[in-house]
Design a protein around this motif. Structure first.
Motif, PDB file in Angstrom:
ATOM      1  N   ALA A 487      25.301  26.990  35.804  1.00  0.00           N
ATOM      2  CA  ALA A 487      26.176  26.306  36.754  1.00  0.00           C
ATOM      3  C   ALA A 487      25.475  26.076  38.089  1.00  0.00           C
ATOM      4  N   ASP A 488      25.904  25.034  38.803  1.00  0.00           N
ATOM      5  CA  ASP A 488      25.364  24.754  40.133  1.00  0.00           C
ATOM      6  C   ASP A 488      25.982  25.669  41.183  1.00  0.00           C
ATOM      7  N   LEU A 489      27.264  26.010  40.989  1.00  0.00           N
ATOM      8  CA  LEU A 489      27.975  26.901  41.907  1.00  0.00           C
ATOM      9  C   LEU A 489      28.467  28.107  41.125  1.00  0.00           C
ATOM     10  N   VAL A 490      28.139  29.296  41.616  1.00  0.00           N
ATOM     11  CA  VAL A 490      28.559  30.545  40.987  1.00  0.00           C
ATOM     12  C   VAL A 490      29.432  31.305  41.968  1.00  0.00           C
ATOM     13  N   ILE A 491      30.590  31.762  41.497  1.00  0.00           N
ATOM     14  CA  ILE A 491      31.523  32.525  42.328  1.00  0.00           C
ATOM     15  C   ILE A 491      31.712  33.881  41.676  1.00  0.00           C
ATOM     16  N   LEU A 492      31.395  34.930  42.416  1.00  0.00           N
ATOM     17  CA  LEU A 492      31.582  36.306  41.940  1.00  0.00           C
ATOM     18  C   LEU A 492      32.671  36.950  42.783  1.00  0.00           C
ATOM     19  N   ASP A 493      33.838  37.131  42.178  1.00  0.00           N
ATOM     20  CA  ASP A 493      34.955  37.740  42.891  1.00  0.00           C
ATOM     21  C   ASP A 493      35.015  39.222  42.535  1.00  0.00           C
ATOM     22  N   GLU A 494      34.242  40.030  43.289  1.00  0.00           N
ATOM     23  CA  GLU A 494      34.140  41.461  43.023  1.00  0.00           C
ATOM     24  C   GLU A 494      33.811  41.712  41.559  1.00  0.00           C
TER      25      GLU A 494
END
Length: 571
Positions: A487-494
């Motif tokens: 992915a171009d954008l990675v979001i890690l929410d805890e």
């Protein structure tokens, strides 16, 4: 029920028919062949009452001999066998088409449900969606063995038998036509009342499922706060609502039975009276009257058979409309984040609230350049996870504009191990990945020891009933899966918060590998993870109150500096 979720929409009868017709594409030739075969086989079945009438006339005239009786008997037997064989084949063909359409609808339902906006599912309640994808699918599938034979035979028999009555003597058809409004009014009444009753029954079942699911998911909270008795009463109340709606459905069915029984008695009486008058005036023979009565009985038989399964039919139609109601929900929204080719993220005066509650995000503006890693920190309730959801597109803002890359992936604190092999769990993210790609992803995220410990390596079953994984291993698996998405954008929410201090460093290194070279948003549980990011955003009450690098914020002596001192003291 007060406070109950609004539920997902239910398709109208017209929309249900339109969707079923669309799903039947590719099966319409088989449907046409089924119709032709049904008419022919039902027509063959009419030979029995016609032959019986001829035999009665021959006996009355005294011209019947053994050869005549044997001939008529053989003809009747052959027609009965051919009619039964044709009817059986018609039912088989109709059932095949039915299950093919149902299979396509089931796949479409599951695929569409997975693409629904998260806020919509949460507002409706997961119990409603689960009920539609399980109970309703089962109700429609289980209806086939009972409904298809009755519906198929009834449809063709009614049409052909009415034609046979008209061909015999038009007064017989007229006699039945006089009584026909009784049936029409009964069916119209049932179609007006029945669907609503069955939809209400299914809705009550969904509400009960929601209560049970919420109680199971919050089991520890229920016990901790002594809510077991309250939850039990809620489930009991919903169960009684289901029972009440079920009793309403049975009452409606009984009332329909009475109306149809009245129609049956009037039909037989009308044809009998007409037959007596015609025979008395030499306008018909006793054999003709006998044929007419047998045709009416043949006509009423399928109607009665259909009556026995109409309860199942209406329940299936109610379930079908609920299934199609999910399929017709738009999976996109005009308020959804705009997709951009650039890996940058831009939020402009974004606000968000849950239901009618206070704002969780308040006119928030944030820009993340391509390839930059931004950490979001703050005390519990500051709005960090909500911000992550808005950027990912799982939460739709009530105001403002969000722009993000088209290829976005997110891992939350609650990672999931799917029931299936390790290979299945990984290729969910990249269906075309080779075993070499899977090994590389596991190696890069430090999950190679998991593979070595599994008895069948990539073919080891995981998830429910399979090989168990620890929380840390599940998070490593999720990171490997995310790496495969590219992915171009990675979001890690805890995403690594549940690992504990023993595996914290290992998971942080795995996260670094996944985030390398990508635009990233990290909702940081551990400030040591935030300190390695290019920029830190500090949130409080849904607003950004500080932003800068780790060194800049520590030197500024503000909120972040206080959090950092508390973090260091706890280590």
């Amino acid at each position: 029920m007060s406070g109950a979720p609004a539920g997902l929409p239910v398709a109208s009868g017209r929309e249900t028919a339109r969707q079923v017709w669309r799903l039947s594409h590719g099966h319409r030739l088989r449907l046409a062949a089924t119709g032709v075969l049904g008419i022919v086989s039902t027509g063959v079945g009419l030979i029995v009452p016609w032959a019986t009438g001829i035999l009665v006339d021959r006996v009355q005239a005294g011209t019947a001999d053994l050869a005549t009786v044997l001939t008529v008997t053989v003809v009747m037997a052959l027609s009965a066998v051919l009619g039964a064989a044709g009817t059986a084949l018609t039912i088989v063909l109709a059932t095949r088409v039915y299950h093919a359409i149902l299979a396509a609808l089931r796949e479409q339902l599951v695929g569409h449900a997975m693409a629904l906006p998260q806020h919509l599912v949460e507002r409706a309640g997961t119990g409603d969606l689960i009920s539609r994808s399980s109970d309703d699918v089962t109700a429609v599938a289980d209806a086939a063995p009972a409904v298809i034979p009755a519906l198929t035979v009834a449809a063709f028999t009614i049409v052909v038998s009415l034609g046979g009555l008209a061909a015999l003597e038009w007064p017989y058809a007229a006699a039945f036509a006089v009584v026909l409004p009784v049936y029409v009014l009964a069916v119209r009444w049932y179609l007006r009342v029945g669907p609503g009753v069955y939809r209400a029954e299914r809705t009550a079942m969904s509400a009960r499922a929601q209560q049970i699911i919420e109680s199971q998911r919050g089991y520890a909270t229920v016990l901790g706060f002594g809510l077991a008795e309250r939850r039990h009463r809620a489930v009991m109340a919903d169960s009684w609502r289901v029972a009440g709606q079920s009793l309403r459905a049975r009452a409606v069915l009984s009332m329909l039975n009475g109306r149809l029984n009245l129609g049956e008695c009037l039909s037989l009486a009308a044809v009998l009276v007409v037959g007596f008058v015609l025979v008395d005036h030499d306008a018909s023979t006793v054999g003709g009257a006998t044929t007419a009565m047998l045709l009416v009985l043949r006509l009423l038989g399928p109607v009665n058979q259909l009556l026995l399964v109409i309860d199942t039919l209406q329940s299936a139609l109610a379930s079908l409309s609920r299934m199609i109601g999910v399929v017709t929900i738009p999976t996109s929204s005009p308020d959804a984040p705009a997709r951009a080719a650039s890996p940058a993220v831009q939020l402009e005066e974004v606000s968000f609230r849950y239901g009618e509650g206070p704002r969780v995000l308040d006119t928030l503006t944030l820009a993340i350049p391509p390839g930059r890693r931004v950490a979001v920190v703050g005390v519990s309730g500051a709005g960090k996870s909500t911000l992550a959801g808005v950027i990912a597109g799982t939460r739709l803002p009530e105001a403002g504009k969000v722009t993000r890359p088209s290829r976005t992936a997110m891992i939350t604190q609650e990672v999931h191990v799917f029931a299936g092999t390790l290979r299945d769990n990984l290729t969910l993210a990249a269906p075309g990945a080779t075993d070499r790609d899977l090994h590389a992803a596991l190696e890069a995220t430090g999950a190679a020891p998991i593979l070595d410990a599994l008895p069948d390596r990539l073919d080891t079953l995981l998830g429910a009933g399979g090989h168990p994984l620890t929380d840390a291993q599940a998070q490593q698996l999720a990171l490997a899966r995310l790496l495969l998405t590219d992915a171009d954008l990675v979001i890690l929410d805890e995403a690594t918060a549940e690992a504990g201090s023993t595996y914290a460093g290992q998971l942080d290194r795995a996260a670094d590998t996944v985030l390398a070279g990508r635009t990233a948003v990290v909702v940081a549980h551990r400030l040591s993870q935030a300190a390695t990011c290019d920029r830190i955003v500090v949130m409080e009450h849904g607003r950004i109150i500080e932003t800068g690098t780790h060194a800049e914020l520590v030197d500024a002596g503000g909120v972040y500096a206080g959090l950092w001192r508390a973090w260091e003291a706890a280590q």
